[in-house]
Write a protein that holds these residues in place. Sequence first.
Motif, PDB file in Angstrom:
ATOM      1  N   GLU A 193       0.819  -1.213   0.000  1.00  0.00           N
ATOM      2  CA  GLU A 193       0.000   0.000   0.000  1.00  0.00           C
ATOM      3  C   GLU A 193       0.855   1.266   0.000  1.00  0.00           C
ATOM      4  N   ASN A 208       4.544   6.254   2.570  1.00  0.00           N
ATOM      5  CA  ASN A 208       5.484   5.605   3.486  1.00  0.00           C
ATOM      6  C   ASN A 208       6.053   6.653   4.446  1.00  0.00           C
ATOM      7  N   SER A 209       5.513   6.701   5.646  1.00  0.00           N
ATOM      8  CA  SER A 209       6.075   7.652   6.626  1.00  0.00           C
ATOM      9  C   SER A 209       7.067   6.963   7.552  1.00  0.00           C
ATOM     10  N   ASN A 210       6.883   5.661   7.774  1.00  0.00           N
ATOM     11  CA  ASN A 210       7.725   4.976   8.772  1.00  0.00           C
ATOM     12  C   ASN A 210       9.210   5.021   8.457  1.00  0.00           C
ATOM     13  N   GLY A 257       4.331  -5.667   8.253  1.00  0.00           N
ATOM     14  CA  GLY A 257       4.287  -7.120   8.106  1.00  0.00           C
ATOM     15  C   GLY A 257       4.793  -7.902   9.296  1.00  0.00           C
ATOM     16  N   ALA A 258       4.695  -7.301  10.488  1.00  0.00           N
ATOM     17  CA  ALA A 258       5.251  -7.972  11.670  1.00  0.00           C
ATOM     18  C   ALA A 258       4.192  -8.784  12.411  1.00  0.00           C
ATOM     19  N   SER A 259       2.950  -8.653  11.982  1.00  0.00           N
ATOM     20  CA  SER A 259       1.867  -9.319  12.708  1.00  0.00           C
ATOM     21  C   SER A 259       1.575 -10.699  12.097  1.00  0.00           C
ATOM     22  N   ASP A 264       1.769 -10.525   6.095  1.00  0.00           N
ATOM     23  CA  ASP A 264       2.781 -10.164   7.103  1.00  0.00           C
ATOM     24  C   ASP A 264       3.949 -11.126   6.967  1.00  0.00           C
ATOM     25  N   SER A 304       6.782  -2.931  13.688  1.00  0.00           N
ATOM     26  CA  SER A 304       5.407  -2.959  13.200  1.00  0.00           C
ATOM     27  C   SER A 304       5.186  -1.912  12.111  1.00  0.00           C
ATOM     28  N   GLY A 305       4.166  -2.125  11.296  1.00  0.00           N
ATOM     29  CA  GLY A 305       3.811  -1.140  10.274  1.00  0.00           C
ATOM     30  C   GLY A 305       3.068   0.050  10.853  1.00  0.00           C
ATOM     31  N   ASN A 306       2.317  -0.162  11.914  1.00  0.00           N
ATOM     32  CA  ASN A 306       1.582   0.955  12.513  1.00  0.00           C
ATOM     33  C   ASN A 306       2.583   1.994  13.025  1.00  0.00           C
TER      34      ASN A 306
HETATM   35  N1  LIG Z   1      -5.442 -10.716  13.930  1.00  0.00           N
HETATM   36  C1  LIG Z   1      -4.539  -9.849  14.378  1.00  0.00           C
HETATM   37  N2  LIG Z   1      -4.386  -8.695  13.733  1.00  0.00           N
HETATM   38  C2  LIG Z   1      -3.492  -7.801  14.170  1.00  0.00           C
HETATM   39  C3  LIG Z   1      -2.736  -8.083  15.315  1.00  0.00           C
HETATM   40  C4  LIG Z   1      -2.892  -9.296  15.978  1.00  0.00           C
HETATM   41  O1  LIG Z   1      -2.222  -9.583  16.989  1.00  0.00           O
HETATM   42  N3  LIG Z   1      -3.794 -10.171  15.471  1.00  0.00           N
HETATM   43  N4  LIG Z   1      -1.865  -7.111  15.760  1.00  0.00           N
HETATM   44  C5  LIG Z   1      -2.277  -5.773  15.496  1.00  0.00           C
HETATM   45  C6  LIG Z   1      -1.267  -4.869  15.942  1.00  0.00           C
HETATM   46  S1  LIG Z   1      -1.114  -4.723  17.628  1.00  0.00           S
HETATM   47  C7  LIG Z   1      -0.522  -4.147  15.105  1.00  0.00           C
HETATM   48  S2  LIG Z   1       0.547  -2.970  15.721  1.00  0.00           S
HETATM   49  C8  LIG Z   1      -0.592  -4.315  13.659  1.00  0.00           C
HETATM   50  C9  LIG Z   1       0.811  -4.587  13.155  1.00  0.00           C
HETATM   51  O2  LIG Z   1       0.805  -4.641  11.815  1.00  0.00           O
HETATM   52  P1  LIG Z   1       2.039  -5.105  10.947  1.00  0.00           P
HETATM   53  O3  LIG Z   1       3.299  -4.905  11.652  1.00  0.00           O
HETATM   54  O4  LIG Z   1       1.764  -6.445  10.415  1.00  0.00           O
HETATM   55  O5  LIG Z   1       2.030  -4.027   9.800  1.00  0.00           O
HETATM   56  P2  LIG Z   1       1.177  -3.974   8.480  1.00  0.00           P
HETATM   57  O6  LIG Z   1       0.078  -4.962   8.542  1.00  0.00           O
HETATM   58  O7  LIG Z   1       2.097  -4.036   7.354  1.00  0.00           O
HETATM   59  O8  LIG Z   1       0.588  -2.514   8.573  1.00  0.00           O
HETATM   60  C10 LIG Z   1      -0.176  -2.064   9.659  1.00  0.00           C
HETATM   61  C11 LIG Z   1      -0.651  -0.663   9.371  1.00  0.00           C
HETATM   62  O9  LIG Z   1       0.434   0.202   9.249  1.00  0.00           O
HETATM   63  C12 LIG Z   1       0.447   0.879   7.970  1.00  0.00           C
HETATM   64  N5  LIG Z   1       1.829   0.999   7.494  1.00  0.00           N
HETATM   65  C13 LIG Z   1       2.621  -0.013   7.134  1.00  0.00           C
HETATM   66  N6  LIG Z   1       3.809   0.442   6.717  1.00  0.00           N
HETATM   67  C14 LIG Z   1       3.756   1.769   6.814  1.00  0.00           C
HETATM   68  C15 LIG Z   1       4.686   2.796   6.508  1.00  0.00           C
HETATM   69  N7  LIG Z   1       5.905   2.512   6.034  1.00  0.00           N
HETATM   70  N8  LIG Z   1       4.326   4.066   6.727  1.00  0.00           N
HETATM   71  C16 LIG Z   1       3.081   4.348   7.214  1.00  0.00           C
HETATM   72  N9  LIG Z   1       2.175   3.419   7.538  1.00  0.00           N
HETATM   73  C17 LIG Z   1       2.489   2.139   7.304  1.00  0.00           C
HETATM   74  C18 LIG Z   1      -0.346  -0.061   7.098  1.00  0.00           C
HETATM   75  O10 LIG Z   1      -0.868   0.591   5.975  1.00  0.00           O
HETATM   76  C19 LIG Z   1      -1.404  -0.555   8.061  1.00  0.00           C
HETATM   77  O11 LIG Z   1      -2.439   0.369   8.192  1.00  0.00           O
HETATM   78  O12 LIG Z   1      -1.353  -5.400  13.277  1.00  0.00           O
HETATM   79  C20 LIG Z   1      -2.587  -5.528  14.013  1.00  0.00           C
HETATM   80  N10 LIG Z   1      -3.319  -6.615  13.493  1.00  0.00           N
END
Ligand SMILES: Nc1nc2c(c(=O)[nH]1)N[C@H]1C(S)=C(S)[C@@H](COP(=O)(O)OP(=O)(O)OC[C@H]3O[C@@H](n4cnc5c(N)ncnc54)[C@H](O)[C@@H]3O)O[C@H]1N2
Length: 426
Positions: A193, A208-210, A257-259, A264, A304-306
């Motif tokens: 995305e 991409n802000s992260n 993609g850490a989740s 992920d 994490s992506g968040n």
């Molecule tokens: N079923 C479950 N779902 C989720 C869990 C869980 O335990 N079970 N954990 C939640 C938690 S807590 C978090 S924190 C997020 C972690 O998500 P990921 O690390 O897998 O990250 P993504 O899925 O890739 O993205 C999450 C969110 O962040 C935005 N994002 C990603 N990269 C960037 C970037 N470079 N700059 C700005 N924003 C970014 C992405 O678009 C998503 O909105 O997972 C929960 N889910």
Amino acid sequence: MVEVRRPISISDAVSRVMNYEFNQAIDYVPLLESDLRFLAEDLLADHDVPPFNRAPYDGYAIRSEDTSQASRQNPTRLHVVGDIGAGSLYTDDLENGQAVRIMTGAQMPSQSDAVVMLEEIHTNEADMVTIIRPHHHNENISFQGEDTKKDQVLIEKGAIIHPGTVALLATFGYDIVPVFRKPRIGILATGSELLDVHEPLQPGKIRNSNAYMAASQVKRAGGIPVMYGKLPDELDACVDVVTDALQEVDAMITTGGASVGDYDLVPQLVERLHATTLFNKVAMRPGSVTTVAEKDGQLIYGLSGNPGACYVGFELFVRPLIRKALGARDLHLKRSIGVLDSDYPKPNPYTRLIRGVALEREGVQYVKPSGLDKSSSVIALGEADVLIVLPAGSKGYKRGEEVNLLDLHDQKGSQWPWDIPIVSYK
Ligand SMILES: Nc1nc2c(c(=O)[nH]1)N[C@H]1C(S)=C(S)[C@@H](COP(=O)(O)OP(=O)(O)OC[C@H]3O[C@@H](n4cnc5c(N)ncnc54)[C@H](O)[C@@H]3O)O[C@H]1N2
Ligand code: MOO
Ligand SMILES: [Mg+2]
């Protein structure tokens, strides 16, 4: 079946990371570029400071014994035999009955032992000065070595260089300063995305802000960010980039993609790299899904992506490692106490690290959340200057309660912030 992860405490996670270190090497940098670096050698005084007895005031250098009988009625008159400003010398011995006009910072003439301040002199006669009270031996002298003596260790290695340190470095002739090398931290953003910063928004996509945030955090911590761009959620491409990057950097960060979702990729990435997972779940929020893995002594951080979670994961687990590489003494975020300025009603099974703003009122530091308290909030980062630590518990927190804070902008740090009773639910 979704992978079941076992959360470990923050304290345990930090300890696991701190078992690793980068190679510490020394850089030699020009003094003007040494700010915020860490001294790689003890700073030793190789001469006394001041290096000679000097005048602390503008006035006259005299022999005090000449003034023993001086009074208003019976002023002592001395013959002015010289005139020196700072940087000039009077090279003869001062004799009885003589005075040298001397300015602040000038070396005391030999045999002189006191300075009469200009304000105490009421004479209009050329080459003569009139003194109306006795001056005692050593009156108004800035003594050689009174600030520091030769051979003293003034600043120990590992200290951060700030303007005061720079003053000492300059005093002792360090035009080139030995500092610890900055570690290089690779950053790769993953996510199909993601748009680049310059790109216009498109449906379903975000910028991409992260990666840029993490680069800024690396710099604030004292490291060098090495950017590997962004990749869609495709395992092979991620494996290739991270494999190559590990040859070039001291540690690697990926974000996203850490989740446990379909796209992920961090768990598979760790597997494909043949890396060993140190942890992949921490009893904290945000950042619970932070993964850290090790390959051949190098750490790979799956943040994490968040944005909120990425930020906090960095500050807790990456920052101290960078500080360690930099030879810093106090590796962790500085801890202080503040008072909650708003209720925080949510009970938490995990320790919360809320991005907060600190506001000082009448000497008390009040804190409140800096925006929407969600891991996904990027806005809450904009004004955040502390992380408010709310230990896990079955009830919320009330306005007026004391809380622990971790200072995000401080450069000095603290030894180990997690020895406090921050209960972390497992
Ligand atoms: N079923 C479950 N779902 C989720 C869990 C869980 O335990 N079970 N954990 C939640 C938690 S807590 C978090 S924190 C997020 C972690 O998500 P990921 O690390 O897998 O990250 P993504 O899925 O890739 O993205 C999450 C969110 O962040 C935005 N994002 C990603 N990269 C960037 C970037 N470079 N700059 C700005 N924003 C970014 C992405 O678009 C998503 O909105 O997972 C929960 N889910
Ligand atoms: O890791 Mo998530 O950030 O706990 O919200
Ligand atoms: Mg995800």
